[in-house]
Design a protein around this motif. Structure first.
Motif, short mmCIF file in Angstrom:
data_model
loop_
_atom_site.label_atom_id
_atom_site.label_comp_id
_atom_site.label_asym_id
_atom_site.label_seq_id
_atom_site.Cartn_x
_atom_site.Cartn_y
_atom_site.Cartn_z
N TYR A 1 27.16 -49.15 25.70
CA TYR A 1 26.60 -48.14 25.23
C TYR A 1 27.60 -46.90 25.06
O TYR A 1 28.15 -46.81 25.80
CB TYR A 1 25.35 -47.71 25.93
N TRP A 2 27.61 -46.31 23.98
CA TRP A 2 28.52 -45.24 23.72
C TRP A 2 27.95 -44.04 23.08
O TRP A 2 26.91 -44.20 22.29
CB TRP A 2 29.43 -45.49 22.58
N GLY A 3 28.14 -42.89 23.33
CA GLY A 3 27.81 -41.77 22.71
C GLY A 3 28.41 -41.45 21.07
O GLY A 3 29.37 -42.43 20.89
N GLN A 4 27.98 -40.52 20.58
CA GLN A 4 28.47 -40.12 19.12
C GLN A 4 29.86 -39.57 19.14
O GLN A 4 30.52 -39.53 18.32
CB GLN A 4 27.54 -39.38 18.33
N GLY A 5 30.47 -39.06 20.25
CA GLY A 5 31.63 -38.37 20.46
C GLY A 5 31.44 -36.98 20.20
O GLY A 5 30.59 -36.44 19.66
N THR A 6 32.38 -36.24 20.81
CA THR A 6 32.62 -34.87 20.62
C THR A 6 34.11 -34.39 20.29
O THR A 6 34.95 -35.17 21.22
CB THR A 6 31.99 -33.99 21.80
N GLN A 7 34.41 -33.53 19.55
CA GLN A 7 35.72 -33.49 19.07
C GLN A 7 36.26 -32.06 20.05
O GLN A 7 35.32 -30.98 20.29
CB GLN A 7 35.84 -32.73 17.86
N VAL A 64 20.43 -47.65 26.23
CA VAL A 64 20.62 -46.29 26.88
C VAL A 64 21.20 -45.34 25.68
O VAL A 64 22.02 -45.92 24.91
CB VAL A 64 21.81 -46.63 27.94
N GLN A 65 20.84 -44.28 25.65
CA GLN A 65 21.17 -43.13 24.69
C GLN A 65 22.14 -42.48 25.26
O GLN A 65 21.51 -41.96 26.44
CB GLN A 65 19.92 -42.59 24.07
N ALA A 106 24.69 -36.67 28.57
CA ALA A 106 23.35 -36.78 29.03
C ALA A 106 22.87 -38.41 28.62
O ALA A 106 22.76 -38.49 27.50
CB ALA A 106 22.35 -35.80 28.72
N ALA A 107 22.43 -38.72 29.60
CA ALA A 107 21.93 -40.26 29.31
C ALA A 107 20.19 -40.51 29.53
O ALA A 107 19.82 -39.80 30.10
CB ALA A 107 22.34 -41.36 30.41
N SER A 108 19.79 -41.36 28.59
CA SER A 108 18.40 -41.64 28.67
C SER A 108 18.06 -42.89 28.49
O SER A 108 19.06 -43.67 27.78
CB SER A 108 17.69 -40.53 27.70
N GLY A 109 16.80 -43.21 28.62
CA GLY A 109 16.66 -44.86 28.14
C GLY A 109 16.87 -45.70 29.51
O GLY A 109 16.32 -45.28 30.80
N ASN A 120 28.68 -46.21 29.04
CA ASN A 120 27.83 -46.54 29.94
C ASN A 120 28.00 -48.17 29.96
O ASN A 120 27.78 -48.95 29.11
CB ASN A 120 26.32 -46.26 29.63
N GLN A 121 28.17 -48.43 31.23
CA GLN A 121 28.16 -50.07 31.80
C GLN A 121 27.15 -50.26 32.55
O GLN A 121 27.13 -49.71 33.71
CB GLN A 121 29.56 -50.33 32.27
N GLN A 122 26.35 -51.53 32.18
CA GLN A 122 25.23 -51.81 33.04
C GLN A 122 25.56 -52.69 34.18
O GLN A 122 26.52 -53.53 33.77
CB GLN A 122 23.81 -52.19 32.22
#
Length: 119
Positions: A108-114, A2-3, A23-26, A98-100
């Motif tokens: 799965y983790w995003g890159q983060g936003t400040q 998951v991205q 936004a999630a994809s995959g 994201n937890q499956q």
């Protein structure tokens, strides 16, 4: 896999509002829970809110309860964090996770936003 891609961070004044998106994809069909975390410099990562993808049930940490709202758009595979009445102590890097189904943790983790809150 998951991205996750977060957006919406930035500079906001104390008492202001900001909306973060993730936004999630995959392999999104296997999503059980989506969550928002944050990590400030020198502090541990903190769970802020989570939402069960199928039912929409939510959980909030005491530190943000009543000020932040988590929501989802299943059709867009997107989770949001509406941040209101922000405080300087809300300054941190915010991550979505994201937890499956069947998984014991957030894989799965995003890159983060400040997010920076000015006083």
């Amino acid at each position: 896999q998951v991205q996750l891609v977060e957006s919406g961070g930035g500079l906001v004044q104390t008492g202001g509002s900001l909306r973060l998106s993730c936004a999630a994809s995959g392999r999104t069909l296997g999503t059980y829970v989506m969550a928002w975390f944050r990590q400030a410099p020198g502090k541990d990562r903190e769970l802020l809110a989570r939402i069960t993808w199928s039912s929409g049930s939510t959980y909030y940490a005491d530190s943000v309860k009543g000020r932040f709202t988590i929501s989802r758009d299943n059709a867009k595979n997107t989770v949001y964090l509406e941040m209101n009445s922000v405080k300087p102590e809300d300054t941190a890097v915010y991550y979505c996770a994201n937890q499956q189904r069947g998984a014991p943790r957030y894989d799965y983790w995003g890159q983060g936003t400040q997010v920076t809150v000015s006083s």
